[in-house]
Structures are given as C-alpha cells and as structure tokens.
Design an enzyme around this catalytic site. Structure first.
Site, short mmCIF file in Angstrom:
data_model
loop_
_atom_site.label_atom_id
_atom_site.label_comp_id
_atom_site.label_asym_id
_atom_site.label_seq_id
_atom_site.Cartn_x
_atom_site.Cartn_y
_atom_site.Cartn_z
N HIS A 9 31.57 31.11 41.04
CA HIS A 9 31.80 31.72 42.35
C HIS A 9 32.18 30.68 43.38
CE1 HIS A 9 27.42 30.70 42.70
NE2 HIS A 9 27.80 30.32 43.90
N ARG A 45 29.92 31.06 54.21
CA ARG A 45 28.89 31.52 55.14
C ARG A 45 29.53 32.51 56.11
NH1 ARG A 45 27.43 26.26 53.95
NH2 ARG A 45 25.24 26.06 53.39
N GLU A 57 30.50 34.53 46.83
CA GLU A 57 29.14 34.64 47.35
C GLU A 57 29.21 34.59 48.87
OE1 GLU A 57 25.29 31.72 47.85
OE2 GLU A 57 26.44 31.56 45.99
N ASN A 96 23.00 33.55 56.96
CA ASN A 96 21.79 32.96 57.53
C ASN A 96 21.45 33.81 58.76
OD1 ASN A 96 21.37 30.53 55.80
ND2 ASN A 96 23.44 30.13 56.50
N HIS A 129 41.60 28.00 51.50
CA HIS A 129 41.66 29.45 51.47
C HIS A 129 41.24 29.97 50.10
CE1 HIS A 129 45.65 28.09 50.03
NE2 HIS A 129 45.49 29.05 49.15
N GLU A 160 44.81 33.98 50.94
CA GLU A 160 46.22 34.01 50.61
C GLU A 160 46.48 35.16 49.65
OE1 GLU A 160 49.73 31.08 48.87
OE2 GLU A 160 47.64 30.64 48.38
#
Length: 130
Positions: A8, A12, A59, A63, A77, A125
């Site tokens: 993966h 964030r 993922e 937070n 990207h 992209e």
C-alpha cells in the site's frame, strides 16, 4: 526479493469521511477496512480496487487532532489507468473534483494523461489505458 509485493501507499488526510467519499464514490475504489485507534487518536482506512491480499491499496491515515497537512516537495502523485480519460475527467469535474491538468498528451511524449486533486490536495495522475 522476487516474492516481495507492493502492499500500500499511505497518505495523511484531514477529513476521513470526505476522503473516503472521494476515493470510493468518485474514483470507484472500495472501502476495504477501517480501524479506529482511540488510544493513539487516529483512524486507518484502506481503499482500493481489489482485496489487499492481491492488490496494492491506499491507506488513508486520519490523525484526529490534525485538520490539514503540508504536502511537502517530495511526494509526487498516485497513478490510475482509466479506459476513457476524457469521460473520466468530465465525470469527476461534474462531481466537483478539481482537474488541475486536463487530458492531453504528456510533455515530450504521446501518452494521454490528466491530473485530479483529492480533497487534501494530493495529485492523482490519470493515464489513458492502451
């Protein structure tokens, strides 16, 4: 290393529900799993086109106490192959997504590409599948 596999990519995000909506509704991925970690005040959500056992996924890390992030200069990207880049961009734009680089040939090449921005400003992209 021949039996290694890319699992993966983690990014964030400032608003998890908004990001899940973007990746699932607009880009057609599935929410594969979502886990809250109250002690650490964060949530992990995994999205993708196939199951984690056989596909690379994204993922999304949220937070709880952070609303936004500086994207930094090192990240480039994510890239997705699409069957009809012009339709994909029109549909994404109609749904409210930002298309900072409309479909067209890449500079110094003939591959047709475009870029869409997710709600946090990460670039994705789009590449016309051959």
């Amino acid at each position: 290393m021949a039996d290694w596999r890319f699992l993966h990519t983690m990014i964030r995000v400032g608003n998890l529900d908004r990001s899940i909506d973007f990746y699932t509704r607009l880009l057609g991925m599935k929410l594969l799993r979502r886990t809250d970690f109250p002690e650490g005040r964060f949530t992990l959500a995994f999205v993708g086109y196939g199951e984690e056992a056989s596909s690379t996924v994204v993922e999304l890390t949220h937070n709880w106490d952070t609303e936004s992030y500086e994207l930094g200069g090192g990240f480039g990207h994510l890239a997705l192959g699409v069957p009809d880049i012009y339709k994909a961009c029109a549909d994404l734009e109609a749904a409210g997504a930002k298309i900072p680089r409309p479909p067209g040939p890449m500079k110094h090449g003939s591959t047709i590409i475009a870029f869409v921005e997710d709600p946090d400003g990460y670039k994705i992209e789009l590449i016309q599948a051959k």
